[in-house]
Design a protein around this motif. Structure first.
Motif, PDB file in Angstrom:
ATOM      1  N   THR A  56      -3.596   2.414  -8.108  1.00  0.00           N
ATOM      2  CA  THR A  56      -2.854   1.066  -8.506  1.00  0.00           C
ATOM      3  C   THR A  56      -1.560   1.343  -8.816  1.00  0.00           C
ATOM      4  O   THR A  56      -0.573   0.504  -8.338  1.00  0.00           O
ATOM      5  N   HIS A  57      -1.062   2.118  -9.776  1.00  0.00           N
ATOM      6  CA  HIS A  57       0.242   2.654 -10.126  1.00  0.00           C
ATOM      7  C   HIS A  57       1.305   2.834  -8.986  1.00  0.00           C
ATOM      8  O   HIS A  57       2.207   2.341  -8.719  1.00  0.00           O
ATOM      9  N   GLY A  62       5.635   0.232  -5.054  1.00  0.00           N
ATOM     10  CA  GLY A  62       6.143  -0.185  -3.743  1.00  0.00           C
ATOM     11  C   GLY A  62       6.711   0.595  -2.840  1.00  0.00           C
ATOM     12  O   GLY A  62       7.367   0.291  -1.821  1.00  0.00           O
ATOM     13  N   ARG A  63       6.461   1.930  -3.217  1.00  0.00           N
ATOM     14  CA  ARG A  63       7.054   3.148  -2.225  1.00  0.00           C
ATOM     15  C   ARG A  63       5.944   3.954  -1.572  1.00  0.00           C
ATOM     16  O   ARG A  63       6.317   4.760  -0.984  1.00  0.00           O
ATOM     17  N   THR A  64       4.642   3.571  -1.681  1.00  0.00           N
ATOM     18  CA  THR A  64       3.764   4.391  -1.253  1.00  0.00           C
ATOM     19  C   THR A  64       2.913   3.714  -0.074  1.00  0.00           C
ATOM     20  O   THR A  64       2.516   2.444  -0.001  1.00  0.00           O
ATOM     21  N   SER A  65       2.892   4.188   1.097  1.00  0.00           N
ATOM     22  CA  SER A  65       2.232   3.417   2.319  1.00  0.00           C
ATOM     23  C   SER A  65       0.978   3.754   2.676  1.00  0.00           C
ATOM     24  O   SER A  65      -0.006   3.299   2.832  1.00  0.00           O
ATOM     25  N   LYS A  66       0.762   5.271   2.630  1.00  0.00           N
ATOM     26  CA  LYS A  66      -0.610   6.011   2.636  1.00  0.00           C
ATOM     27  C   LYS A  66      -0.813   7.089   1.734  1.00  0.00           C
ATOM     28  O   LYS A  66       0.113   7.483   1.074  1.00  0.00           O
ATOM     29  N   VAL A  67      -2.024   7.274   1.529  1.00  0.00           N
ATOM     30  CA  VAL A  67      -2.427   8.164   0.298  1.00  0.00           C
ATOM     31  C   VAL A  67      -3.435   9.171   0.987  1.00  0.00           C
ATOM     32  O   VAL A  67      -4.472   8.638   1.782  1.00  0.00           O
TER      33      VAL A  67
END
Length: 89
Positions: A56-57, A62-67
């Motif tokens: 969630t963090h 707003g800079r993370t597209s895929k994990v």
């Protein structure tokens, strides 16, 4: 994600490889481990909530597209349990 009785420093061993692949690395301590508050661990069950908070963090930043999730021992169990829980919903 780190193993039982470990901490976020375990991620340092993988940093060079991951960063050279042009990916970011986010390491954290599960509750009750390393620099986190808490007195006990549940070997992945409650640590799913820690992972949810981290994801969630990252999303809210707003800079993370895929994990991609990677874990050793307890961290691996957490990744599997978290993924299974998400698949149910």
């Amino acid at each position: 994600m780190h193993g039982n009785a470990g901490n976020k420093a375990e991620g340092a061993a993988y940093a060079k490889t991951i960063l050279n692949a042009k990916m970011d690395l986010f390491c954290f301590d599960f509750s009750g481990c390393g620099n986190s508050q808490g007195d006990w661990v549940t070997l992945g069950y409650k640590e799913r909530d820690d992972l949810e908070a981290v994801l969630t963090h990252l999303k809210e930043g707003g800079r993370t597209s895929k994990v991609g999730l990677w874990g050793r021992s307890m961290g691996g169990a957490t990744a599997i349990m978290y993924s299974a829980k998400r698949a149910e919903n």
